[in-house]
Design a protein around this motif. Structure first.
Motif, mmCIF file in Angstrom:
data_model
loop_
_atom_site.group_PDB
_atom_site.id
_atom_site.type_symbol
_atom_site.label_atom_id
_atom_site.label_comp_id
_atom_site.label_asym_id
_atom_site.label_seq_id
_atom_site.Cartn_x
_atom_site.Cartn_y
_atom_site.Cartn_z
ATOM 1 N N TYR A 50 0.844 -1.193 0.000
ATOM 2 C CA TYR A 50 0.000 0.000 0.000
ATOM 3 C C TYR A 50 0.882 1.247 0.000
ATOM 4 N N LEU A 51 1.807 1.313 0.949
ATOM 5 C CA LEU A 51 2.688 2.475 1.069
ATOM 6 C C LEU A 51 3.536 2.660 -0.182
ATOM 7 N N GLU A 52 4.028 1.566 -0.716
ATOM 8 C CA GLU A 52 4.843 1.649 -1.931
ATOM 9 C C GLU A 52 4.018 2.165 -3.103
ATOM 10 N N THR A 53 2.777 1.700 -3.220
ATOM 11 C CA THR A 53 1.927 2.080 -4.346
ATOM 12 C C THR A 53 1.583 3.566 -4.329
ATOM 13 N N ILE A 54 1.387 4.127 -3.136
ATOM 14 C CA ILE A 54 1.051 5.556 -3.076
ATOM 15 C C ILE A 54 2.312 6.423 -3.099
ATOM 16 N N GLY A 55 3.457 5.798 -3.205
ATOM 17 C CA GLY A 55 4.697 6.561 -3.363
ATOM 18 C C GLY A 55 5.372 6.973 -2.077
#
Length: 263
Positions: free
Chosen positions: A7-12
């Motif tokens: 999740y954190l990776e996907t939102i940058g």
């Protein structure tokens, strides 16, 4: 499948996962920059009170369609996902309900908007990634003191049993975002709600208006119908997008940033 790290990776977001205030600020802003508000997906003017049947989201399903799939969402979807994200990171999160300021200057029903707060070091911080209009892109501390974020000033005060949250850009007057009771909520309250807490008075809201919004590095862009509001470092500009090509391009800019998490 819902996964905090992905999740954190996907939102940058690439910072620390420690549940601190700095992390909270960065994650809320990155979420708002990456995942847009978009009510067109759920547009249905004939649902009545059944709209609240979906408030208790399936985190896996919503995660796949919104975070992974890239579509926007509405308040209970976006703040529901954010609730699962923050609790998964170790934050002490509580659900709140807000009544959003309407175009008439009045407020909607008490359970109109679902958002939340986080307790850190004995203080409460409002967190919200699911409201359509211009608002705070980083958390706000629950206090009577004026706070400033990216050139916009915010304040909150108690009135008739509510906390009223207001914002003031560099030019313009103080204007309410919403009001809320300092009452921690349970998601079950929306499963069979008292109609007086969720129904809008006749004529209070324009039914069927499409709303799209997303944060930028120093502000927001909000499209309500064809009225486009841009906020940058506290300066606001408003235009009505008459040209259908420009309108579609603006919608695309909001809903499909070139890179997730980049303004």
């Amino acid at each position: 499948m819902f996964n905090v790290a992905n999740y954190l990776e996907t939102i940058g977001y690439a910072g620390s996962n420690e549940p601190t205030l700095d992390t909270l600020r960065a994650v809320q802003k990155q979420h708002l920059m990456s995942v847009p508000f978009d009510n067109s997906v759920n547009a249905n003017v004939d649902r009545g009170l059944s709209v609240w049947d979906d408030v208790d989201i399936d985190p896996d399903e919503s995660y796949e369609s919104i975070v992974v799939g890239g579509r926007g969402g509405v308040c209970y979807e976006l703040n529901g996902l954010f609730r699962f994200l923050l609790t998964g990171m170790g934050y002490d999160y509580q659900i709140l309900a807000g009544a959003v300021r309407q175009v008439t200057g009045g407020f909607g029903p008490d359970l109109e908007h679902i958002f939340g707060c986080v307790r850190l070091d004995g203080e409460l911080w409002l967190v919200d990634v699911g409201i359509a209009g211009p608002h705070y892109i980083e958390p706000l501390r629950v206090t009577s003191e004026v706070q400033e974020l990216y050139g916009v000033r915010y304040r909150m005060f108690e009135s008739d049993g509510y906390w009223v949250v207001q914002r003031k850009p560099k030019t313009g007057d103080w204007q309410a975002i919403y009001r809320f009771r300092m009452q921690f909520r349970d998601i079950d309250e929306w499963n069979d709600p008292d109609p007086s807490l969720v129904e809008f008075p006749p004529g209070l809201v324009a039914v069927g208006t499409f709303i799209h919004s997303r944060a930028t590095e120093n502000g927001q862009i909000v499209l309500i119908g064809r009225r486009c509001l841009k906020v940058a470092d506290g300066e606001e500009s408003v235009r009505v997008l008459v040209d259908p090509v420009e309108y579609k391009e603006t919608v695309n800019t909001i809903l499909n940033p070139e890179t997730r998490g980049v303004s």
